[in-house]
Enzyme design. Sequence first.
Site, short mmCIF file in Angstrom:
data_model
loop_
_atom_site.label_atom_id
_atom_site.label_comp_id
_atom_site.label_asym_id
_atom_site.label_seq_id
_atom_site.Cartn_x
_atom_site.Cartn_y
_atom_site.Cartn_z
N ASP A 62 -33.49 36.11 9.92
CA ASP A 62 -33.15 37.60 9.15
C ASP A 62 -32.00 38.01 9.29
O ASP A 62 -31.36 38.49 8.44
CB ASP A 62 -34.19 38.38 9.50
CG ASP A 62 -35.72 37.61 9.49
OD1 ASP A 62 -35.77 36.89 8.56
OD2 ASP A 62 -36.71 38.27 10.34
N GLU A 119 -31.23 43.87 -1.05
CA GLU A 119 -31.40 42.71 -1.81
C GLU A 119 -32.40 43.05 -2.89
O GLU A 119 -33.28 43.80 -2.57
CB GLU A 119 -32.09 41.68 -0.98
CG GLU A 119 -32.09 40.11 -1.72
CD GLU A 119 -32.73 39.11 -0.94
OE1 GLU A 119 -32.55 37.82 -1.37
OE2 GLU A 119 -33.41 39.29 0.36
N ASP A 178 -31.91 43.04 5.23
CA ASP A 178 -33.26 42.23 4.63
C ASP A 178 -34.31 42.63 5.03
O ASP A 178 -34.85 42.95 6.11
CB ASP A 178 -32.72 40.76 5.58
CG ASP A 178 -33.68 39.69 5.13
OD1 ASP A 178 -33.96 39.45 3.95
OD2 ASP A 178 -34.39 39.22 6.26
N CYS A 216 -26.06 25.88 12.24
CA CYS A 216 -25.68 25.15 11.29
C CYS A 216 -24.92 23.75 11.47
O CYS A 216 -24.39 23.66 12.60
CB CYS A 216 -24.44 26.27 10.80
SG CYS A 216 -23.32 25.75 9.45
ZN LIG Z 1 -21.86 27.39 9.54
#
Ligand SMILES: [Zn+2]
Length: 390
Positions: A338, A256, A172, A328
């Site tokens: 990152d 990317e 990244d 999350c």
């Molecule tokens: Zn997750």
Amino acid sequence: MSQLFGCCRVVFNDALAYCQEQHRAGNKKPSSSELSKRLTELKKTEEKEWLTEVSSVPLQQSLRDLEQAYSNFFKSSKGQRKGKKVKPPRLKKRKSKQSARFTDNSFKLYPNSDYICLAKIGDIQVIWSRELPAVPSSVTLIKDSADRYFVSFVVEFNPQQLPKNGQSVGIDLGITDFATLSNGEKIKSPKPLKKQLKRLRKLQRNLSRKQKGSKRREVARKKLAKLHAKISDTRNDFLHKLSTQIIRENQTIVLEDLNVSGMMKNRKLSRAISDLGWRSFRTMLEAKSVMYGRDFQVIDRWIPTSQTCSCCGFHSGKKELNIREWICLNCGTSHDRDVNAAINIKVAGGHSETLNGRGEKVSLSVKKAHLGEASTHPAFEQLSIFDLLK
Ligand SMILES: [Zn+2]
């Protein structure tokens, strides 16, 4: 050497001016044999008699360079050439980079020696940066605008392919950290331009104050050119070392696809970005992968690499740029922004070692938005661009 550079430049410029003249007159571009004949005639004239004082090989090569420049231009305008549009060849200037190429029998190398012999110049001492892997087919003598001399060789050789190691890495790219690898490693860039900006501005100001054509102006120009050379040397050295290390350590490299030319239009970003040298980094990785038998992949820039959890594939929507870490909502893993993106880049390259909770491979292209968060329409996902602002 300066006499030779001067002659090459004159031959190139004379032929180019002739081509331009023919173009204006509505004629076809003169063929290479016609240009070659013209050169022979030119040498016979009293006015340009001095062209015979240098080796004829580099002069012929100058004509060939012109042919190549034209062919690149024609192919590019017909759309047969990839990449940026190529502009038609321009006249060479005395103060920019100079070069002369020797081929065939116009140069000689001695075994285990610090000297090379060039036609009508004689022996010159060189400092070898590395051993030549094979007999060169040509030698180019270069003087850059900072008055540094180089000799560059063309050699044909098959590089040793590195043994396959099964490792893969996602990279990244960013501004704060030049690169974040999917293994969590973060690499800072030396940012040579940023460090030298004050001095650079001072030298530029200094140069602009000097009278055109004066000796002092020439001194100021050289000082500025030297600093520019130093800046690009620092940058290239860093990029070469990093790209070589990454290629050595990994079998698969995933990057990317950044919209660099689009980002360069943002004036605030353009200096920082050109200072980093992303474009050259990508080119180096690409070239070195071919050389050493590695797989190099570039993934689509619209894949939401920052929005998706690399553990479970949960799509958590767009995040503000100041959010460097997040947790999350689905599986509770805490992520560094990152590193998570780098892992997603690696996964999107199709070399996933990341499995979700049910032992399935996480596929970013399949998992789309849940729970009605931010739209996944590309227009809303120009995150690559804004990610860089972090
Ligand atoms: Zn997750």
